[in-house]
Design a protein around this motif. Structure first.
Motif, PDB file in Angstrom:
ATOM      1  N   LYS A  35      12.174   2.269  -0.085  1.00  0.00           N
ATOM      2  CA  LYS A  35      10.876   2.353  -0.744  1.00  0.00           C
ATOM      3  C   LYS A  35      11.040   2.109  -2.234  1.00  0.00           C
ATOM      4  O   LYS A  35      12.023   2.528  -2.837  1.00  0.00           O
ATOM      5  CB  LYS A  35      10.323   3.752  -0.489  1.00  0.00           C
ATOM      6  CG  LYS A  35       8.896   3.962  -0.855  1.00  0.00           C
ATOM      7  CD  LYS A  35       8.467   5.362  -0.423  1.00  0.00           C
ATOM      8  CE  LYS A  35       6.986   5.460  -0.403  1.00  0.00           C
ATOM      9  NZ  LYS A  35       6.378   5.417   0.897  1.00  0.00           N
ATOM     10  N   VAL A  36      10.048   1.439  -2.808  1.00  0.00           N
ATOM     11  CA  VAL A  36       9.973   1.313  -4.262  1.00  0.00           C
ATOM     12  C   VAL A  36       9.408   2.648  -4.746  1.00  0.00           C
ATOM     13  O   VAL A  36       8.291   3.036  -4.382  1.00  0.00           O
ATOM     14  CB  VAL A  36       9.054   0.144  -4.690  1.00  0.00           C
ATOM     15  CG1 VAL A  36       8.948   0.088  -6.211  1.00  0.00           C
ATOM     16  CG2 VAL A  36       9.571  -1.175  -4.132  1.00  0.00           C
ATOM     17  N   ASP A  37      10.201   3.378  -5.522  1.00  0.00           N
ATOM     18  CA  ASP A  37       9.795   4.704  -5.978  1.00  0.00           C
ATOM     19  C   ASP A  37       8.526   4.632  -6.827  1.00  0.00           C
ATOM     20  O   ASP A  37       8.399   3.772  -7.706  1.00  0.00           O
ATOM     21  CB  ASP A  37      10.916   5.352  -6.797  1.00  0.00           C
ATOM     22  CG  ASP A  37      12.186   5.579  -5.989  1.00  0.00           C
ATOM     23  OD1 ASP A  37      12.144   5.485  -4.747  1.00  0.00           O
ATOM     24  OD2 ASP A  37      13.230   5.860  -6.613  1.00  0.00           O
ATOM     25  N   ASP A  38       7.572   5.519  -6.539  1.00  0.00           N
ATOM     26  CA  ASP A  38       6.322   5.642  -7.304  1.00  0.00           C
ATOM     27  C   ASP A  38       5.607   4.300  -7.477  1.00  0.00           C
ATOM     28  O   ASP A  38       5.110   3.979  -8.561  1.00  0.00           O
ATOM     29  CB  ASP A  38       6.596   6.263  -8.683  1.00  0.00           C
ATOM     30  CG  ASP A  38       7.251   7.620  -8.574  1.00  0.00           C
ATOM     31  OD1 ASP A  38       6.823   8.421  -7.709  1.00  0.00           O
ATOM     32  OD2 ASP A  38       8.195   7.891  -9.346  1.00  0.00           O
ATOM     33  N   THR A  65      18.229  -0.644  -9.207  1.00  0.00           N
ATOM     34  CA  THR A  65      17.274  -0.978 -10.255  1.00  0.00           C
ATOM     35  C   THR A  65      16.804  -2.398  -9.976  1.00  0.00           C
ATOM     36  O   THR A  65      17.623  -3.287  -9.752  1.00  0.00           O
ATOM     37  CB  THR A  65      17.928  -0.894 -11.638  1.00  0.00           C
ATOM     38  OG1 THR A  65      18.382   0.444 -11.838  1.00  0.00           O
ATOM     39  CG2 THR A  65      16.951  -1.277 -12.733  1.00  0.00           C
ATOM     40  N   ALA A  66      15.496  -2.596  -9.973  1.00  0.00           N
ATOM     41  CA  ALA A  66      14.944  -3.903  -9.625  1.00  0.00           C
ATOM     42  C   ALA A  66      13.851  -4.299 -10.610  1.00  0.00           C
ATOM     43  O   ALA A  66      13.306  -3.460 -11.333  1.00  0.00           O
ATOM     44  CB  ALA A  66      14.384  -3.868  -8.204  1.00  0.00           C
ATOM     45  N   LYS A  67      13.557  -5.576 -10.591  1.00  0.00           N
ATOM     46  CA  LYS A  67      12.430  -6.121 -11.354  1.00  0.00           C
ATOM     47  C   LYS A  67      11.401  -6.585 -10.331  1.00  0.00           C
ATOM     48  O   LYS A  67      11.744  -7.227  -9.337  1.00  0.00           O
ATOM     49  CB  LYS A  67      12.858  -7.310 -12.203  1.00  0.00           C
ATOM     50  CG  LYS A  67      13.949  -7.008 -13.208  1.00  0.00           C
ATOM     51  CD  LYS A  67      13.403  -6.280 -14.389  1.00  0.00           C
ATOM     52  CE  LYS A  67      14.509  -6.130 -15.446  1.00  0.00           C
ATOM     53  NZ  LYS A  67      14.115  -5.269 -16.504  1.00  0.00           N
ATOM     54  N   ILE A  68      10.140  -6.264 -10.596  1.00  0.00           N
ATOM     55  CA  ILE A  68       9.068  -6.690  -9.700  1.00  0.00           C
ATOM     56  C   ILE A  68       7.962  -7.315 -10.534  1.00  0.00           C
ATOM     57  O   ILE A  68       7.677  -6.867 -11.652  1.00  0.00           O
ATOM     58  CB  ILE A  68       8.541  -5.511  -8.846  1.00  0.00           C
ATOM     59  CG1 ILE A  68       7.569  -6.009  -7.770  1.00  0.00           C
ATOM     60  CG2 ILE A  68       7.921  -4.429  -9.701  1.00  0.00           C
ATOM     61  CD1 ILE A  68       7.254  -4.965  -6.716  1.00  0.00           C
ATOM     62  N   THR A  83      12.715   1.378  -9.373  1.00  0.00           N
ATOM     63  CA  THR A  83      13.876   1.825  -8.605  1.00  0.00           C
ATOM     64  C   THR A  83      13.520   1.731  -7.132  1.00  0.00           C
ATOM     65  O   THR A  83      12.450   2.168  -6.717  1.00  0.00           O
ATOM     66  CB  THR A  83      14.254   3.271  -8.963  1.00  0.00           C
ATOM     67  OG1 THR A  83      14.548   3.332 -10.361  1.00  0.00           O
ATOM     68  CG2 THR A  83      15.466   3.738  -8.174  1.00  0.00           C
ATOM     69  N   ILE A  84      14.432   1.141  -6.368  1.00  0.00           N
ATOM     70  CA  ILE A  84      14.268   1.065  -4.913  1.00  0.00           C
ATOM     71  C   ILE A  84      15.375   1.928  -4.304  1.00  0.00           C
ATOM     72  O   ILE A  84      16.547   1.743  -4.609  1.00  0.00           O
ATOM     73  CB  ILE A  84      14.373  -0.381  -4.401  1.00  0.00           C
ATOM     74  CG1 ILE A  84      13.298  -1.258  -5.061  1.00  0.00           C
ATOM     75  CG2 ILE A  84      14.233  -0.416  -2.876  1.00  0.00           C
ATOM     76  CD1 ILE A  84      13.388  -2.730  -4.697  1.00  0.00           C
ATOM     77  N   THR A  85      14.983   2.863  -3.453  1.00  0.00           N
ATOM     78  CA  THR A  85      15.930   3.772  -2.822  1.00  0.00           C
ATOM     79  C   THR A  85      15.769   3.680  -1.313  1.00  0.00           C
ATOM     80  O   THR A  85      14.647   3.617  -0.817  1.00  0.00           O
ATOM     81  CB  THR A  85      15.676   5.219  -3.281  1.00  0.00           C
ATOM     82  OG1 THR A  85      15.700   5.251  -4.715  1.00  0.00           O
ATOM     83  CG2 THR A  85      16.735   6.163  -2.742  1.00  0.00           C
ATOM     84  N   GLY A  86      16.893   3.663  -0.608  1.00  0.00           N
ATOM     85  CA  GLY A  86      16.805   3.607   0.842  1.00  0.00           C
ATOM     86  C   GLY A  86      18.166   3.591   1.502  1.00  0.00           C
ATOM     87  O   GLY A  86      19.187   3.869   0.862  1.00  0.00           O
ATOM     88  N   SER A 114       0.827  -1.213   0.000  1.00  0.00           N
ATOM     89  CA  SER A 114       0.000   0.000   0.000  1.00  0.00           C
ATOM     90  C   SER A 114       0.865   1.268   0.000  1.00  0.00           C
ATOM     91  O   SER A 114       0.390   2.335  -0.378  1.00  0.00           O
ATOM     92  CB  SER A 114      -0.963   0.005   1.192  1.00  0.00           C
ATOM     93  OG  SER A 114      -0.244   0.040   2.405  1.00  0.00           O
ATOM     94  N   THR A 115       2.130   1.151   0.405  1.00  0.00           N
ATOM     95  CA  THR A 115       3.011   2.322   0.471  1.00  0.00           C
ATOM     96  C   THR A 115       4.275   2.186  -0.386  1.00  0.00           C
ATOM     97  O   THR A 115       4.952   3.177  -0.640  1.00  0.00           O
ATOM     98  CB  THR A 115       3.470   2.569   1.922  1.00  0.00           C
ATOM     99  OG1 THR A 115       4.207   1.421   2.362  1.00  0.00           O
ATOM    100  CG2 THR A 115       2.292   2.830   2.846  1.00  0.00           C
ATOM    101  N   GLY A 116       4.636   0.954  -0.756  1.00  0.00           N
ATOM    102  CA  GLY A 116       5.881   0.715  -1.477  1.00  0.00           C
ATOM    103  C   GLY A 116       7.073   0.564  -0.552  1.00  0.00           C
ATOM    104  O   GLY A 116       8.202   0.412  -1.004  1.00  0.00           O
ATOM    105  N   ASP A 117       6.842   0.592   0.766  1.00  0.00           N
ATOM    106  CA  ASP A 117       7.938   0.441   1.721  1.00  0.00           C
ATOM    107  C   ASP A 117       8.520  -0.966   1.629  1.00  0.00           C
ATOM    108  O   ASP A 117       7.784  -1.955   1.530  1.00  0.00           O
ATOM    109  CB  ASP A 117       7.458   0.692   3.154  1.00  0.00           C
ATOM    110  CG  ASP A 117       7.119   2.148   3.406  1.00  0.00           C
ATOM    111  OD1 ASP A 117       7.597   3.018   2.647  1.00  0.00           O
ATOM    112  OD2 ASP A 117       6.371   2.430   4.367  1.00  0.00           O
TER     113      ASP A 117
END
Length: 183
Positions: free
Chosen positions: A99-102, A133-136, A116-119, A57-60
């Motif tokens: 977080k998974v951006d956007d 850079t990730a694949k989901i 993109t995951i940034t943290g 729900s948040t991308g966290d």
């Protein structure tokens, strides 16, 4: 009368709040790293017991691995890694919180989507901001997340002795792969 019902009401509200949570977890995520240099012995290890939580729900996204959980092909290299480099008795865990951006769960299907995951990555008592850079994708009722990033040991206060510095890469490549199931 209200005093007797308060604990029951609290439990009901907590249950309702957690029912709306969209948490997916794993306790057997895969994390590999490699710091090999051509012409020298492979410097690589893998952990198959990384825990991770993904809140859709948040991308966290958060992950935690026990540093002693990394396995090397050569036992002596594993011993040196734990005792001399990452000091795993003093710093037993590596963690990522980001977080998974956007992120938009409605856009995730069985087809892999690049995100993109940034943290913040914490290792050896130091924290550094990283981006990956990730694949989901969705796999049944689970989410698959895989990707990679690189880090420098010096950014985390990890010293590579001069005697072996030519045998270890300046940048360590980290690959991860998680299959997260609904909690």
């Amino acid at each position: 009368m209200l005093k007797n019902k308060l604990p029951l009401l609290t439990l009901f509200l907590l249950g309702a709040l957690s029912a709306n949570a969209q948490k997916y977890i794993t306790k057997n995520g895969n994390v590999k790293f490699e710091a090999s240099v051509p012409s020298f012995e492979e410097v690589a290890a893998e952990s198959k017991s990384t825990s991770a939580v993904f809140e859709t729900s948040t991308g966290d996204f958060a992950a935690l691995t026990l540093v002693k959980g990394f396995r090397f092909k050569v036992a002596l290299m594993e011993e040196h890694f734990n005792e001399n480099y990452v000091e795993s008795d003093k710093y037993p865990k590596a963690s990522f919180k980001g977080k998974v951006d956007d992120f938009d769960a409605s856009q995730v299907t069985t087809a892999e989507k690049t995100v993109t995951i940034t943290g913040d990555l914490t290792l050896h008592g130091k924290t550094k901001r990283v981006s990956s850079t990730a694949k989901i994708s969705k796999s049944g009722a689970a989410y698959k997340i895989s990707g990679s990033f690189s880090v420098k040991p010096e950014d985390f206060g990890i010293e590579i002795p001069k005697i072996v510095s030519k045998k270890v890469a300046d940048k360590v490549s980290v690959d991860y792969n998680f299959l997260l199931n609904k909690q």
